[in-house]
Design a protein around this motif. Structure first.
Motif, short mmCIF file in Angstrom:
data_model
loop_
_atom_site.label_atom_id
_atom_site.label_comp_id
_atom_site.label_asym_id
_atom_site.label_seq_id
_atom_site.Cartn_x
_atom_site.Cartn_y
_atom_site.Cartn_z
N ASN A 416 0.84 -1.20 0.00
CA ASN A 416 0.00 0.00 0.00
C ASN A 416 0.88 1.25 0.00
O ASN A 416 1.78 1.40 0.83
CB ASN A 416 -0.91 -0.02 1.23
N LEU A 417 0.60 2.18 -0.94
CA LEU A 417 1.45 3.35 -1.10
C LEU A 417 1.36 4.28 0.10
O LEU A 417 2.38 4.83 0.55
CB LEU A 417 1.03 4.10 -2.38
N TYR A 418 0.18 4.47 0.66
CA TYR A 418 0.02 5.35 1.82
C TYR A 418 0.83 4.83 3.01
O TYR A 418 1.52 5.60 3.70
CB TYR A 418 -1.45 5.46 2.23
N LEU A 419 0.74 3.52 3.25
CA LEU A 419 1.48 2.93 4.36
C LEU A 419 2.98 3.01 4.12
O LEU A 419 3.76 3.25 5.05
CB LEU A 419 1.05 1.49 4.57
N GLY A 420 3.38 2.84 2.85
CA GLY A 420 4.79 2.93 2.53
C GLY A 420 5.34 4.32 2.79
O GLY A 420 6.46 4.48 3.31
N LEU A 453 -3.30 -0.99 12.21
CA LEU A 453 -3.08 -0.01 13.27
C LEU A 453 -2.43 1.26 12.73
O LEU A 453 -2.80 2.38 13.12
CB LEU A 453 -2.23 -0.63 14.38
N LEU A 454 -1.46 1.12 11.82
CA LEU A 454 -0.86 2.29 11.20
C LEU A 454 -1.90 3.04 10.36
O LEU A 454 -1.97 4.27 10.38
CB LEU A 454 0.34 1.90 10.35
N ALA A 455 -2.73 2.30 9.63
CA ALA A 455 -3.79 2.93 8.84
C ALA A 455 -4.77 3.69 9.74
O ALA A 455 -5.26 4.77 9.38
CB ALA A 455 -4.52 1.87 8.02
N THR A 456 -5.05 3.13 10.90
CA THR A 456 -5.95 3.81 11.84
C THR A 456 -5.34 5.14 12.29
O THR A 456 -6.04 6.16 12.35
CB THR A 456 -6.21 2.90 13.05
N PHE A 457 -4.05 5.13 12.61
CA PHE A 457 -3.37 6.36 13.01
C PHE A 457 -3.46 7.41 11.90
O PHE A 457 -3.77 8.58 12.16
CB PHE A 457 -1.91 6.05 13.34
N LEU A 458 -3.18 7.01 10.66
CA LEU A 458 -3.21 7.95 9.53
C LEU A 458 -4.61 8.51 9.30
O LEU A 458 -4.78 9.67 8.94
CB LEU A 458 -2.69 7.27 8.27
N THR A 459 -5.62 7.68 9.54
CA THR A 459 -7.01 8.14 9.38
C THR A 459 -7.39 9.08 10.51
O THR A 459 -8.02 10.13 10.29
CB THR A 459 -7.96 6.94 9.34
N ARG A 460 -7.02 8.73 11.74
CA ARG A 460 -7.34 9.54 12.89
C ARG A 460 -6.74 10.95 12.76
O ARG A 460 -7.38 11.93 13.09
CB ARG A 460 -6.80 8.87 14.16
N ARG A 478 -1.90 13.05 -7.41
CA ARG A 478 -2.37 14.17 -6.57
C ARG A 478 -2.64 13.71 -5.15
O ARG A 478 -2.21 14.34 -4.18
CB ARG A 478 -3.64 14.77 -7.18
N GLN A 479 -3.35 12.59 -4.99
CA GLN A 479 -3.69 12.10 -3.66
C GLN A 479 -2.44 11.64 -2.91
O GLN A 479 -2.29 11.89 -1.71
CB GLN A 479 -4.69 10.95 -3.76
N ALA A 480 -1.53 11.01 -3.61
CA ALA A 480 -0.30 10.55 -2.96
C ALA A 480 0.53 11.74 -2.47
O ALA A 480 1.09 11.71 -1.36
CB ALA A 480 0.51 9.70 -3.93
N LEU A 481 0.62 12.79 -3.29
CA LEU A 481 1.38 13.97 -2.88
C LEU A 481 0.70 14.71 -1.73
O LEU A 481 1.37 15.27 -0.86
CB LEU A 481 1.57 14.91 -4.08
N GLN A 482 -0.63 14.72 -1.71
CA GLN A 482 -1.34 15.33 -0.58
C GLN A 482 -0.96 14.62 0.72
O GLN A 482 -0.71 15.26 1.75
CB GLN A 482 -2.87 15.24 -0.79
N VAL A 483 -0.93 13.30 0.68
CA VAL A 483 -0.57 12.53 1.87
C VAL A 483 0.88 12.81 2.25
O VAL A 483 1.20 13.00 3.44
CB VAL A 483 -0.81 11.03 1.63
N LEU A 484 1.77 12.87 1.27
CA LEU A 484 3.16 13.18 1.56
C LEU A 484 3.28 14.56 2.20
O LEU A 484 4.03 14.75 3.18
CB LEU A 484 3.99 13.12 0.28
N GLY A 485 2.54 15.52 1.68
CA GLY A 485 2.56 16.87 2.27
C GLY A 485 2.04 16.90 3.68
O GLY A 485 2.55 17.64 4.54
#
Length: 705
Positions: A416-420, A453-460, A478-485
């Motif tokens: 998963n890119l977000y978790l990575g 658990l990591l996904a929960t933290f990122l969502t919270r 766009r979405q990946a860069l938003q998360v990186l920012g």
């Protein structure tokens, strides 16, 4: 650079005419008339004297003294209710109206309006507002329009009390003269607890209402040091030319209105009813300079000081005195508060920018990344819509890791890119022992993702939207860069620099001085709309006074410059929170507000007559019995509890559920100098003389040395 087209002004400073004598006598400023006791102290100690200057007792440094008026019970009422008939009248019109009222068995009086050559006609003497209702109804039935129940000062003799006392810190009580006292400090200042410190002479004496009047007597220029910052403070309007215009207006108003409140024992009060005066505690260094550099200058017309009226914000256009107080004054005419041609400065982007007009994908996270970690060419809708890959993000991640000084963790090529992205910055170390499986079940789909658990933290934390975990399509760039920012924001919080553009290309931060703004040659340029949306632009003509935001590079010039489109538009008076406003009433609340001024059973409708600038000149309230109640000029905003007469309204709902929504602009009576507009003019390069000439057409500056 586009320059401000200010009309040529030939400034002639003439010598003093008979109306302005060279030696201005001291001013007597009423600080209060309602309290029955004051706690005072004197800088360096001093003496309490009778009002002729005879010493009565000494006061040590830092010693406090309570001055108390024992009025032996309740004091007399300070005001009575009277019925005002019609709008302001000329002397001849007032005489005709009074004659008619006398023929109807009334005993009318006329009261001069201090700031105009017009008169109010009032009748009746009532202790309570409800006692006026029979006469009010009688006059309504006879066809009189614009009837107003007003409070007026009630003439009386001083209430005989037991005594005026001084009570020391040791609770010793000393009788003082009934005529009052003069507080004489060894130093410069007299302190009134809860009020402030004052230069000059301070007296306290009983008044006709069984309370204590406090008067500060001082010279004109020292008085202005306490007025200008309270009327137009340097923190809110940090421009010397604007403050100098205010200093001349305040000086002129003070001389023209000397003795306005002589019946109360002083010349003027210290509130908005005259001019706000804050004594020593109100003084500021920049306003002191404005007073000093205009010392002895007055605004005159025909050799006499003008009624230099001013207001906080004119709503885009001032109005004529005839529409507010009645009468005529050539220098109180309606003038616009917009530049004929705004002063703008050109800025250009040094980067290739998208030609797309609508850019809903642009955000501060993307702009910040473009200043450090990603190419500006990525900021296009087409590029950002493509699927993101670990290969795309590897270099931005490495650059941010280096900037932040965190342990380099290469971005995983699988999973998963977000978790990575989160693991690349070490966020997985935070979740064990804090996040719970139950919370993961609450936030996340049952089958996804692998590290719940990591996904929960990122969502919270709002870093990854909850809906993103269930998306079946590839993650767009766009979405990946938003998360990186957002991950970057978690580790290095960021707020853009912010300040107003000045004519010399410097910026002024809030409550700060001018400072240069260094810009990178490869600048990204954007605009921010009133709704917060962002749009990249290749170039912009930015109006002086517009708010700029910027993102600095690492230890260098700004890489991104964002011009905020001012929600209040291009007017000179846009720098005030009341440039535009919205007020909403329920039916019951509006009726309660109206009933403070006129007695009506209910409101059927409102009708307004407007002048060419959108200011309400006359308002008719039709009550639920079909009777019209007409209101004119300044009474309109008072009747509805609004800041200004520049407004329109919508109604929503019916009957008792009806709501009234007023949209308006400005704050004040609309006459004379717009204080916020003066600041806007000064920002664009106008001198204080040009400001005064604009808002008081035909006035001259006259010096009294």
């Amino acid at each position: 650079m586009k320059r401000l087209p200010v009309p040529a002004l030939v400034l002639t400073i003439v010598s003093a005419a008979p109306a302005l004598v060279a030696a201005q006598p001291p001013l007597r400023i009423g600080l209060d008339t309602q309290a029955t006791e004051w706690i005072v102290s004197l800088e360096g100690g001093g003496q309490i004297c009778d009002r002729s200057g005879k010493p009565l007792m000494k006061l040590a440094p830092d010693e406090k003294l309570r001055i108390w008026w024992d009025s032996r019970g309740l004091s007399d009422p300070t005001a009575e209710y009277r019925i005002q008939v019609g709008k302001p009248h000329t002397a001849a019109e007032a005489a005709t109206l009074m004659k008619r009222l006398k023929e109807l068995g009334e005993a009318p009086d006329r009261l001069k309006i201090p700031d105009a050559d017009t008169w109010r006609v009032v009748t009746g003497h009532f202790r309570e507002a409800r006692e006026a209702e029979p006469v009010l109804q009688k006059l309504q039935d006879l066809g009189f329009e614009e009837l107003w129940v007003a409070t007026e000062p009630r003439p009386n003799q001083p209430h005989k009390g037991r005594a005026l006392y001084a009570v020391t810190d040791r609770y010793e009580r000393r009788a003082l003269p009934l005529e009052g006292v003069w507080l004489k400090p060894t130093g410069d200042l007299t302190a009134l607890q809860g009020k402030g410190r004052y230069r000059g002479k301070v007296e306290i004496f009983p008044n006709a209402q069984g309370r204590l009047t406090v008067v500060n007597t001082l010279d004109l220029e020292t008085y202005l040091r306490g007025v200008v910052p309270k009327e137009m403070g340097a923190w809110e309007f940090p421009n010397l030319e604007a403050l100098k215009a205010q200093a001349v207006a305040a000086r002129t108003y003070a001389v023209a209105n000397r003795g306005k409140r002589a019946a109360d024992g002083f010349d003027m009060g210290d509130t908005v009813a005259d001019q706000v005066y804050g004594g020593r505690d109100g003084e500021q260094s920049l306003t002191d300079r404005a007073v000093q550099e205009t010392e002895g200058l007055f605004a005159t017309y025909g050799g006499k000081p003008i009624q230099a009226l001013f207001m906080a914000n004119c709503g885009g256009h001032t109005t004529d005195v005839s529409q507010v107080f009645g009468g005529e004054a050539p220098y109180l005419r309606a003038v616009p508060c917009y530049p004929a041609k705004p002063l703008t400065l050109p800025y250009s982007s040094g980067q290739p920018t998208t030609s797309e007009i609508q850019q809903p994908w642009l955000s501060w996270e993307l702009l910040r990344l473009a200043s450090v970690a990603i190419p500006a060419s990525w900021l296009s809708g087409e590029r950002l819509a493509k699927p993101a890959s670990q290969g795309d993000l590897a270099e931005p991640v490495r650059l941010l890791q280096q900037r932040l000084g965190v342990e380099a963790q290469p971005l995983a090529r699988e999973g998963n890119l977000y978790l990575g992205l989160a693991r690349a910055f070490g966020f997985q170390r935070l979740v064990e022992g804090q996040e719970r499986p139950q919370d993961a079940a609450y936030f996340l789909p049952a089958a996804l993702p692998e590290d719940r658990l990591l996904a929960t933290f990122l969502t919270r934390r709002g870093i990854v939207p909850a809906s993103a975990w269930a998306a079946s399509e590839p993650v767009p760039l766009r979405q990946a860069l938003q998360v990186l920012g957002r991950l970057w924001q978690e580790l290095e919080a960021f707020a853009p620099g912010e300040g107003s553009l000045l004519a010399d290309r410097q910026v002024r931060r809030k409550r700060g001085g001018p400072e240069p703004l260094a810009l990178a040659s490869s600048l990204l340029l954007a605009e921010e709309g009133p709704d917060g949306s962002l749009r990249l632009v290749p170039n912009a003509e930015i109006q002086v006074g517009d708010r700029l935001k910027w993102i600095p590079g690492e230890g260098g010039p700004a890489q991104v410059l964002v011009r905020r489109l001012d929600p209040d538009g291009a007017a000179w008076d846009r720098y005030n929170p009341t440039a535009h406003w919205r007020v909403e009433y329920t039916e019951a609340d509006l009726l309660d507000t109206v009933r403070k001024r006129i007695k009506v059973p209910g409101i059927r409708e409102l009708k307004a007559d407007y002048n060419d600038q959108g200011r309400v000149q006359d308002l008719t309230l039709v009550d639920t019995q079909g009777r019209p109640h007409r209101v004119h000029g300044m009474h309109i905003r008072g009747l509805l509890g609004l800041k200004d007469n520049v407004f329109r309204w919508l109604t929503v709902g019916q009957g008792a559920s009806r709501r009234w929504i007023f949209y308006g602009r400005g704050w004040g009576h609309g006459l004379g100098m717009c204080q916020t507009g003066a600041y806007g003019m000064a920002l664009e390069g106008a001198s204080f003389q040009q400001i005064l000439q604009h808002y008081y057409p035909g006035m001259n500056l006259q010096r009294v040395d």
